[in-house]
Scaffold this active site. Structure first.
Site, short mmCIF file in Angstrom:
data_model
loop_
_atom_site.label_atom_id
_atom_site.label_comp_id
_atom_site.label_asym_id
_atom_site.label_seq_id
_atom_site.Cartn_x
_atom_site.Cartn_y
_atom_site.Cartn_z
N ASP A 56 19.64 -2.28 3.82
CA ASP A 56 18.48 -1.34 4.60
C ASP A 56 19.36 -0.49 5.49
O ASP A 56 20.21 -1.07 6.32
CB ASP A 56 17.54 -2.18 5.13
N ASN A 78 9.43 0.86 -3.90
CA ASN A 78 10.34 2.23 -3.61
C ASN A 78 10.04 3.06 -4.43
O ASN A 78 10.67 4.56 -3.99
CB ASN A 78 12.03 2.11 -3.90
C1 IPE Z 1 13.94 -3.06 0.97
O1 IPE Z 1 13.86 -2.12 1.99
C2 IPE Z 1 14.09 -2.77 -0.47
C3 IPE Z 1 15.67 -2.62 -0.40
C4 IPE Z 1 16.54 -2.84 0.25
C5 IPE Z 1 15.92 -2.12 -1.90
P1 IPE Z 1 12.91 -1.03 2.26
O2 IPE Z 1 13.34 -0.11 3.26
O3 IPE Z 1 12.38 -0.34 1.09
O4 IPE Z 1 11.79 -1.97 3.12
P2 IPE Z 1 10.55 -1.58 4.03
O5 IPE Z 1 9.60 -0.63 3.38
O6 IPE Z 1 11.38 -1.06 5.26
O7 IPE Z 1 9.85 -2.92 4.33
C1 IPE Z 2 17.96 1.00 1.98
O1 IPE Z 2 18.00 2.04 2.77
C2 IPE Z 2 18.22 1.59 0.39
C3 IPE Z 2 16.96 1.35 -0.38
C4 IPE Z 2 15.88 1.00 0.12
C5 IPE Z 2 17.16 2.00 -1.64
P1 IPE Z 2 16.59 3.17 3.13
O2 IPE Z 2 16.66 4.12 2.24
O3 IPE Z 2 15.48 1.90 3.02
O4 IPE Z 2 16.87 3.59 4.64
P2 IPE Z 2 15.94 3.59 5.82
O5 IPE Z 2 15.44 1.94 6.13
O6 IPE Z 2 14.92 4.57 5.43
O7 IPE Z 2 16.70 3.60 7.10
MG MG Z 3 14.66 0.68 4.44
#
Ligand code: IPE
Ligand code: IPE
Ligand code: MG
Length: 245
Positions: free
Chosen positions: A12, A60
């Site tokens: 993340d 997502n």
């Molecule tokens: C969790 O991250 C999913 C992945 C890393 C694929 P998110 O960024 O989607 O989670 P939330 O929305 O902060 O809980």
């Molecule tokens: C994790 O990074 C990747 C996926 C969830 C696919 P994020 O895209 O969630 O990055 P933040 O949490 O918005 O910084």
């Molecule tokens: Mg995220």
């Protein structure tokens, strides 16, 4: 040193990493894909047997279509470019989650990579794609009910171990260690059943900044934990629970 046999990672913070650098979120995802390569190689070197990476959740899809599209293209590129490295590192590639809604070009590469690496005997790399813990549990119930209806399964025989055999993760042990980057302290619908006794490790580092040393820090922290599984003395595995009626 007690090494976790199975490490799971919620990768993340790609977006925030990029935004802090005044760059588009896509740049963070591109960097994040490079981190995947280096951490996969390092985990295999460290003799971790299973590495499960949360790459795309069932939630997502709520992101803008352009971002989802970029993530799918990066996944395709990863599979195209990395399969031969997985071969040279003796890594077996698998995935969990419902890949049906993924673009056909991605699904094609996924089955190719699974097939190409299926005889490798080193680490198993599991990508969680369109994966959601609740969805997995609901699908498991559906599969079990189907088998009960077809008289392949006696409802009285269902226990935790049989239930586990119907999950996407049937072939893998439960994670010993879960790492989440980016400073969030939540599970976000990852491996809900499987994480029941997993050691949790949260780091503030954003995923693009997560380096080999950070993985080592997480492993060091794991080594210091006392896993009791509800008992009074440390155990390496959940003790077999026998309840007499
Ligand atoms: C969790 O991250 C999913 C992945 C890393 C694929 P998110 O960024 O989607 O989670 P939330 O929305 O902060 O809980
Ligand atoms: C994790 O990074 C990747 C996926 C969830 C696919 P994020 O895209 O969630 O990055 P933040 O949490 O918005 O910084
Ligand atoms: Mg995220």
């Amino acid at each position: 040193m007690t090494r976790p046999e199975h490490v799971a990672i919620i990768m993340d913070g790609n977006g925030r990493w990029a935004v802090e650098k005044q760059r588009p979120r896509t740049f963070g995802h591109i960097k994040g894909a490079q981190t995947v390569k280096s951490i996969v190689t390092e985990a295999a070197k460290l003799d971790i047997k299973y590495l499960t990476l949360f790459a795309f959740s069932t939630e997502n899809w709520r992101r803008p279509a352009s971002e989802v599209d970029l993530l799918m293209r990066l996944l395709r590129r990863y599979l195209d470019n990395e399969t031969e490295n997985l071969m040279s590192e003796n890594i077996r590639f698998r995935y969990i989650g419902n890949i049906a809604p993924l673009p056909e070009k991605v699904r094609e590469r996924l089955s190719k990579t699974v097939d190409r690496t299926k005889s490798n005997t080193g680490m198993t790399l599991v990508l969680a794609l369109n994966y959601g813990g609740r969805q997995e549990i609901v699908n498991t119930v559906r599969k079990i009910l189907r088998d009960v209806k077809d008289h392949h399964l006696n409802p009285e025989a269902i226990d935790e171990s049989i239930f586990s055999q119907y999950l996407d993760t049937a072939e893998y042990p439960d994670p010993d260690l879960l790492i989440r980057t980016s400073g969030e302290s939540r599970i976000s619908n990852f491996l809900l059943w499987q994480l029941s006794y997993t050691e949790l490790y949260f780091t503030k580092k954003y995923w693009p900044d997560f380096k080999e040393e950070d993985l080592q820090d997480a492993l060091n922290s794991f080594e210091r934990r006392n896993r009791r599984f509800g008992a009074t003395t440390p155990h390496t595995h959940p003790p077999l629970v026998v309840l007499s009626e």
